[in-house]
Design an enzyme around this catalytic site. Structure first.
Site, short mmCIF file in Angstrom:
data_model
loop_
_atom_site.label_atom_id
_atom_site.label_comp_id
_atom_site.label_asym_id
_atom_site.label_seq_id
_atom_site.Cartn_x
_atom_site.Cartn_y
_atom_site.Cartn_z
N CYS A 1 0.87 -1.38 -0.03
CA CYS A 1 -0.06 -0.04 0.05
C CYS A 1 0.80 1.09 -0.23
CB CYS A 1 -0.95 -0.02 1.24
SG CYS A 1 -1.90 -1.55 1.39
N ILE B 1 -4.50 -9.37 1.45
CA ILE B 1 -5.25 -10.37 2.55
C ILE B 1 -6.36 -9.73 3.20
CG2 ILE B 1 -4.63 -11.39 4.73
CD1 ILE B 1 -1.55 -11.27 3.90
N ASN C 1 2.12 -0.41 5.19
CA ASN C 1 2.71 -0.76 3.93
C ASN C 1 3.61 -1.88 4.12
OD1 ASN C 1 3.48 -0.83 1.39
ND2 ASN C 1 5.20 0.47 1.76
N VAL D 1 11.55 -10.55 -19.09
CA VAL D 1 11.82 -9.67 -19.87
C VAL D 1 13.27 -9.77 -20.68
CG1 VAL D 1 10.31 -7.94 -19.31
CG2 VAL D 1 12.67 -7.75 -18.57
N SER E 1 10.34 -12.24 -5.86
CA SER E 1 11.80 -11.84 -6.72
C SER E 1 12.72 -12.26 -5.93
CB SER E 1 11.64 -10.56 -7.24
OG SER E 1 12.54 -10.12 -7.91
#
Length: 615
Positions: free
Chosen positions: A2, A51, A72, A280, A355
């Site tokens: 957030c 969530i 956040n 990518v 990641s």
């Protein structure tokens, strides 16, 4: 994931001011918004629902409404903490991990941070004490910035939100610019915007009665003293990594995975519970910078779906203003642009991705960490002799075999290593800058870090420098900003406090062995991955910048920036144009230096020359 923003103080028109601050970070949370204002405080929240989709909105409050939270991040041990707090009589109103922080604050106060496992940047307002509590996670995965503006403490997940506060005057921090020219990222507590500061990783801030205090609660020091055998160490790593990946799957929405051609992201893809992976590459004449086929082969081996995008030169240059807008500060890491595009691709399909950030810093993955081993053959020569040899070597033309080796061998690790990027020397940066600053040399800036690790080997010192500077300043900055530009939550299972407890004790010989980096981790990964992935040389996101800067499109774009009014304000135009022309004509590979200056100029155009319309 957030966006949070707010301020403490008597600012007028709180609702209106807060609204503007929230609007510019809507991309961090497009699903909903929430506000909380009193005479003393204003909290704003933009939500990306992950969530408890129905009832996890913020700001969130305790039972009597006297404690307010905006948050956040993700708390991965929230289920365990929830049961602990319930046993102590706390009443929960929803299933979100956010509420865990509120009850944790009631139990532990500021010491709550020591109980957490996760990534976080949160603000708690204690209305009884009239006290603000801001905290940032252990490694700096989630950002928090703050500033004092006309008696108000203003904070946010992104600097652009603070810029909206009435009366803030934008001014370039010249000390930050000079340091950036060496590091390629902003490496001071004060950001590129004078008066705006970052809350450092592993720190929290309290503010009450006009008094601001900052406390460091965590320092990622290394202690590589474990005598575990290879088998025991691999077993420990295997267990803690699997547990971390499992914890990072906590979500009520689908989770995807970034997948490069390397071992880090591939390991996570092999162990996570999702099905979609994203990759990518780049279009270039010789196809040297497009490794999407490696990722596709790995995904096929693992039985996963793979979505890829090949970036064109036109796309790369065209998106630069928008990327710098989202970055908040200049970052001259070309792979940030690649991350922007892979995040854009992933956001078409999922709201959360995993990641591989952190594996190189934790497990010894960078090739440069082997440098102390390669230079040891010169250690028997007295340092004064080595200095003399280096003086002679420096007079030789660049490119002569052995020249660089002799020069590096004459220097201590503190003299030669400032992190994974070392763009301009102190002498070079002072020559090209028009304005004089009081910015210290990188060696002076990093001296306390080297002192903290003085009892350990040079490779361990280098790792610690990267953990405390390169990781939050470059790697995690681009990870957060480029994913959130597309309203995508990015999770990093390697950067877990429980994983670090094991990793910090791994002895250097189990990180670097023969010519292999991340030795112990590769032994874990090879159980689950094809051989062509586990033994592949590290490339990161290979970007054809050095090629494109020699071609007309790239050269013309950079030349226009290098001869602009902004360039005249900050740089010696003759010197920076010489760098560009030398590169285009093949005299020297100046691509990193050129890109560092160009990135700053694009950022300056966006934030100081009304370039926001380009974003």
């Amino acid at each position: 994931m957030c966006g949070i923003t707010g301020f403490v103080g008597k600012q007028e028109n709180k609702e209106e001011v807060l609204g503007k601050m929230m609007d510019v970070i809507k991309h961090r949370g497009p699903d909903s918004e929430g506000k909380y204002t009193t005479e003393d405080v204003a909290f704003g929240f933009r939500r990306l629902s992950i969530i408890d989709l129905e009832s996890g909105s913020q700001p969130m409050f305790n039972e009597d409404g006297e404690i307010a939270l905006i948050f956040n991040g993700e708390i991965y041990n929230s289920p365990e903490l929830r049961e602990r707090f319930k046993a102590k009589g706390h009443v929960f109103q929803n299933r979100s991990d956010s509420e865990t922080l509120i009850h944790g604050y009631e139990e532990y106060g500021e010491k709550l941070v020591h109980e957490l496992r996760g990534m976080f940047g949160f603000a708690i307002w204690d209305n009884r004490k009239k006290r603000l509590f801001l905290a940032r996670d252990f490694f700096g995965i989630k950002p928090i910035y703050y500033a004092m503006i006309h008696g108000n403490l203003v904070f946010a997940s992104e600097i652009k939100s603070i810029l909206e506060f009435p009366g803030f005057k934008k001014e370039v921090n010249m000390d930050a610019l000079e340091e950036y020219l060496s590091f390629q990222y902003s490496n001071l507590p004060e950001t590129f915007f004078k008066g705006v500061y970052r809350l450092l990783p592993g720190h929290y801030l309290t503010y009450s009665n006009g008094e601001l205090n900052i406390t460091q609660y965590f320092d990622p020091t290394l202690e590589p003293v474990s005598r575990d055998s290879q088998d025991v160490l691999v077993k420990k790593l295997d267990e803690v990594l699997q547990d971390s990946v499992e914890k990072h799957m906590l979500a009520d929405v689908e989770v995807g995975a970034f997948l490069s051609s390397g071992v880090d992201s591939s390991y996570i893809a092999a162990k996570y519970s999702g099905k979609k992976t994203f990759t990518v590459g780049f279009f270039d004449k010789d196809n040297q910078y497009n490794e999407t086929h490696y990722a596709e082969d790995c995904a096929k081996f693992l039985g996963l779906e793979n979505y890829s995008h090949t970036i064109t030169e036109e796309e790369y240059w065209g998106e630069m203003p928008k990327i710098m807008y989202h970055m908040d500060e200049p970052l001259a890491d070309p792979s940030a642009i690649a991350l922007y595009f892979v995040a854009r691709e992933a956001a078409k399909h999922v709201k959360v991705v995993t990641s591989g950030e952190g594996a190189d810093e934790f497990f010894g993955g960078y090739t440069i960490y082997r440098e102390p081993l390669s230079l040891r053959w010169m250690n028997w020569i007295p340092k004064s002799w080595r200095k003399g040899m280096a003086g002679l070597a420096e007079k030789l033309p660049e490119g002569i075999k052995g020249r660089s080796y002799i020069i590096r061998a004459s220097k201590s690790v503190q003299e030669r290593f400032i992190g994974n990027a070392n763009i301009f020397s102190v002498e070079e940066r002072k020559k090209i800058l028009k304005k004089k600053t009081k910015a210290p040399s990188p060696q002076v800036l990093l001296a306390p870090k080297y002192k903290a690790m003085q009892d350990y080997d040079d490779t361990t010192k280098m790792q610690y420098i990267d953990l405390t500077n390169w990781l939050p300043g470059d790697i995690l900055l681009k990870a957060d900003k480029m994913s959130m530009a597309h309203s995508l939550e990015l999770r990093v299972p390697f950067l877990d406090i429980e994983v670090f407890k094991v990793a910090r004790q791994i002895r250097t010989g189990m990180k670097l062995k023969d010519k292999t980096t991340k030795f112990a981790f590769r032994r874990v990964a090879e159980k689950y991955l094809p051989e062509f992935t586990t033994n592949k040389k590290k490339l990161g996101f290979p970007v054809p910048i050095r090629v494109w800067l020699k071609e007309d499109t790239g050269y013309d774009k950079v030349k226009k920036a290098f001869t602009s009014d902004a360039a005249k304000q900050f740089f010696d135009l003759e010197l920076i144009m010489r760098l560009l022309d030398e590169h285009k004509n093949g005299v020297k590979d100046n691509s990193r230096k050129v890109w560092t200056i160009y990135t700053f100029l694009v950022w300056y155009h966006v934030f100081f020359e009304n370039g926001l319309e380009a974003a």
